[in-house]
Enzyme design. Structure first.
Site, PDB file in Angstrom:
ATOM      1  N   PRO A 126       0.528  -0.452  -0.059  1.00 18.89           N
ATOM      2  CA  PRO A 126      -0.141   0.006   0.042  1.00 18.89           C
ATOM      3  C   PRO A 126       0.932   1.204  -0.313  1.00 18.89           C
ATOM      4  O   PRO A 126       1.493   1.996   0.551  1.00 18.89           O
ATOM      5  CB  PRO A 126      -0.696   0.218   1.173  1.00 18.89           C
ATOM      6  CG  PRO A 126       0.302  -1.125   2.269  1.00 18.89           C
ATOM      7  CD  PRO A 126       1.045  -2.176   1.421  1.00 18.89           C
ATOM      8  N   CYS A 127       1.315   1.382  -0.993  1.00 16.54           N
ATOM      9  CA  CYS A 127       1.822   2.826  -1.042  1.00 16.54           C
ATOM     10  C   CYS A 127       0.732   4.239  -1.253  1.00 16.54           C
ATOM     11  O   CYS A 127       1.416   5.125  -0.982  1.00 16.54           O
ATOM     12  CB  CYS A 127       2.852   3.008  -2.546  1.00 16.54           C
ATOM     13  SG  CYS A 127       2.121   2.790  -3.919  1.00 16.54           S
TER      14      CYS A 127
END
Length: 140
Positions: A126-127
Protein backbone atom coordinates in the site's frame (compact mmCIF):
# COMPACT_ATOMS: atom_id res chain seq x y z
CA UNK A 1 8.23 -17.50 -17.55
CA UNK A 2 6.04 -14.58 -16.57
CA UNK A 3 2.29 -14.99 -16.82
CA UNK A 4 -0.22 -12.17 -16.75
CA UNK A 5 -3.91 -11.60 -16.36
CA UNK A 6 -6.31 -8.72 -15.85
CA UNK A 7 -8.87 -8.03 -13.16
CA UNK A 8 -11.61 -5.42 -13.24
CA UNK A 9 -11.73 -2.98 -10.34
CA UNK A 10 -13.52 0.22 -9.37
CA UNK A 11 -10.36 2.13 -10.34
CA UNK A 12 -10.05 0.49 -13.74
CA UNK A 13 -8.60 -2.70 -15.12
CA UNK A 14 -5.51 -3.95 -13.28
CA UNK A 15 -2.69 -5.97 -14.80
CA UNK A 16 -1.37 -8.83 -12.64
CA UNK A 17 1.91 -10.54 -13.53
CA UNK A 18 4.21 -13.08 -11.97
CA UNK A 19 5.75 -16.50 -12.18
CA UNK A 20 5.46 -19.82 -10.39
CA UNK A 21 2.34 -18.80 -8.50
CA UNK A 22 3.82 -15.59 -7.10
CA UNK A 23 2.63 -12.08 -7.81
CA UNK A 24 5.50 -9.88 -8.96
CA UNK A 25 3.61 -6.94 -10.45
CA UNK A 26 0.26 -5.19 -10.21
CA UNK A 27 -0.08 -2.27 -12.57
CA UNK A 28 -2.79 0.13 -13.62
CA UNK A 29 -3.96 -0.15 -17.24
CA UNK A 30 -4.59 3.57 -17.59
CA UNK A 31 -3.31 6.82 -16.16
CA UNK A 32 0.22 8.15 -15.70
CA UNK A 33 1.59 4.84 -14.42
CA UNK A 34 -0.22 2.65 -16.94
CA UNK A 35 1.59 -0.49 -18.08
CA UNK A 36 1.14 -3.17 -20.69
CA UNK A 37 2.36 -6.76 -20.73
CA UNK A 38 5.89 -7.24 -21.99
CA UNK A 39 6.28 -9.11 -25.29
CA UNK A 40 7.63 -12.30 -23.70
CA UNK A 41 4.87 -12.58 -21.07
CA UNK A 42 2.21 -15.25 -21.55
CA UNK A 43 -1.45 -14.37 -21.02
CA UNK A 44 -3.19 -16.54 -18.45
CA UNK A 45 -6.81 -15.35 -18.25
CA UNK A 46 -7.60 -17.89 -15.54
CA UNK A 47 -4.44 -17.13 -13.57
CA UNK A 48 -4.00 -15.32 -10.27
CA UNK A 49 -7.33 -16.59 -8.94
CA UNK A 50 -6.52 -15.88 -5.29
CA UNK A 51 -5.11 -12.41 -6.02
CA UNK A 52 -8.24 -11.56 -8.00
CA UNK A 53 -10.49 -12.86 -5.23
CA UNK A 54 -8.66 -10.85 -2.58
CA UNK A 55 -8.65 -7.69 -4.69
CA UNK A 56 -12.39 -8.00 -5.26
CA UNK A 57 -12.93 -8.46 -1.51
CA UNK A 58 -10.69 -5.49 -0.77
CA UNK A 59 -12.58 -3.20 -3.12
CA UNK A 60 -15.89 -4.45 -1.67
CA UNK A 61 -14.68 -3.34 1.77
CA UNK A 62 -14.53 -6.92 3.08
CA UNK A 63 -10.73 -7.41 3.19
CA UNK A 64 -8.22 -5.25 5.02
CA UNK A 65 -5.02 -7.30 4.73
CA UNK A 66 -3.81 -9.28 1.75
CA UNK A 67 -2.36 -12.76 2.21
CA UNK A 68 -0.58 -13.51 -1.06
CA UNK A 69 2.78 -14.83 -2.18
CA UNK A 70 4.47 -11.62 -3.32
CA UNK A 71 7.84 -11.49 -5.05
CA UNK A 72 8.56 -7.91 -6.01
CA UNK A 73 11.86 -7.30 -7.77
CA UNK A 74 13.97 -4.35 -6.61
CA UNK A 75 17.08 -3.23 -4.80
CA UNK A 76 17.67 -4.20 -1.18
CA UNK A 77 16.56 -0.71 -0.11
CA UNK A 78 13.41 -0.83 -2.23
CA UNK A 79 12.52 -4.26 -0.84
CA UNK A 80 12.97 -2.93 2.70
CA UNK A 81 10.68 0.02 1.95
CA UNK A 82 8.06 -2.24 0.38
CA UNK A 83 8.16 -4.65 3.35
CA UNK A 84 7.59 -1.68 5.65
CA UNK A 85 4.59 -0.59 3.55
CA UNK A 86 2.93 -3.89 4.39
CA UNK A 87 3.03 -2.95 8.09
CA UNK A 88 0.91 0.20 7.67
CA UNK A 89 -2.56 -0.69 8.94
CA UNK A 90 -5.64 -0.34 6.77
CA UNK A 91 -7.15 3.14 7.12
CA UNK A 92 -3.92 4.72 8.39
CA UNK A 93 -1.28 6.85 6.72
CA UNK A 94 2.28 7.80 7.56
CA UNK A 95 4.67 10.33 6.08
CA UNK A 96 7.76 9.57 4.00
CA UNK A 97 9.82 10.88 6.90
CA UNK A 98 8.16 8.51 9.35
CA UNK A 99 8.74 5.60 6.99
CA UNK A 100 12.41 6.59 6.73
CA UNK A 101 12.62 6.63 10.54
CA UNK A 102 11.04 3.18 10.72
CA UNK A 103 13.80 1.98 8.40
CA UNK A 104 16.42 3.44 10.74
CA UNK A 105 17.48 6.25 8.41
CA UNK A 106 15.58 9.48 9.17
CA UNK A 107 17.48 11.38 6.46
CA UNK A 108 16.28 9.02 3.71
CA UNK A 109 12.77 10.42 3.15
CA UNK A 110 13.54 11.29 -0.51
CA UNK A 111 14.97 7.84 -1.17
CA UNK A 112 11.91 6.34 0.52
CA UNK A 113 9.73 8.44 -1.79
CA UNK A 114 11.57 7.15 -4.86
CA UNK A 115 11.27 3.54 -3.67
CA UNK A 116 7.60 4.08 -2.88
CA UNK A 117 7.04 5.45 -6.39
CA UNK A 118 8.76 2.40 -7.89
CA UNK A 119 6.47 -0.01 -6.04
CA UNK A 120 5.69 -2.79 -8.55
CA UNK A 121 2.70 -4.18 -6.65
CA UNK A 122 0.39 -1.22 -6.21
CA UNK A 123 -2.60 -1.46 -3.87
CA UNK A 124 -1.42 -4.72 -2.26
CA UNK A 125 1.86 -3.12 -1.12
CA UNK A 126 0.00 0.00 0.00
CA UNK A 127 2.15 2.85 -1.26
CA UNK A 128 -1.01 4.98 -1.21
CA UNK A 129 -0.80 5.00 2.59
CA UNK A 130 2.36 7.11 2.51
CA UNK A 131 1.80 10.83 2.27
CA UNK A 132 3.82 14.02 2.22
CA UNK A 133 4.57 15.89 5.42
CA UNK A 134 1.79 18.30 4.42
CA UNK A 135 -0.74 15.45 4.70
CA UNK A 136 -1.32 15.09 0.94
CA UNK A 137 -0.65 12.35 -1.59
CA UNK A 138 2.42 13.08 -3.64
CA UNK A 139 3.83 11.44 -6.73
CA UNK A 140 0.50 10.27 -8.18
Amino acid sequence: MTNYSYVASPIGRLLLAGAEGSLERLYFSRGPKAAKPEAEWVESPEGFVEAKRQLESYFAGELRRFELDLRPVGTMFQLAVWRELMKIPYGETISYGELAQRLGNPAASRAVGLANGANPIAIIQPCHRVIGSNGKLTGF
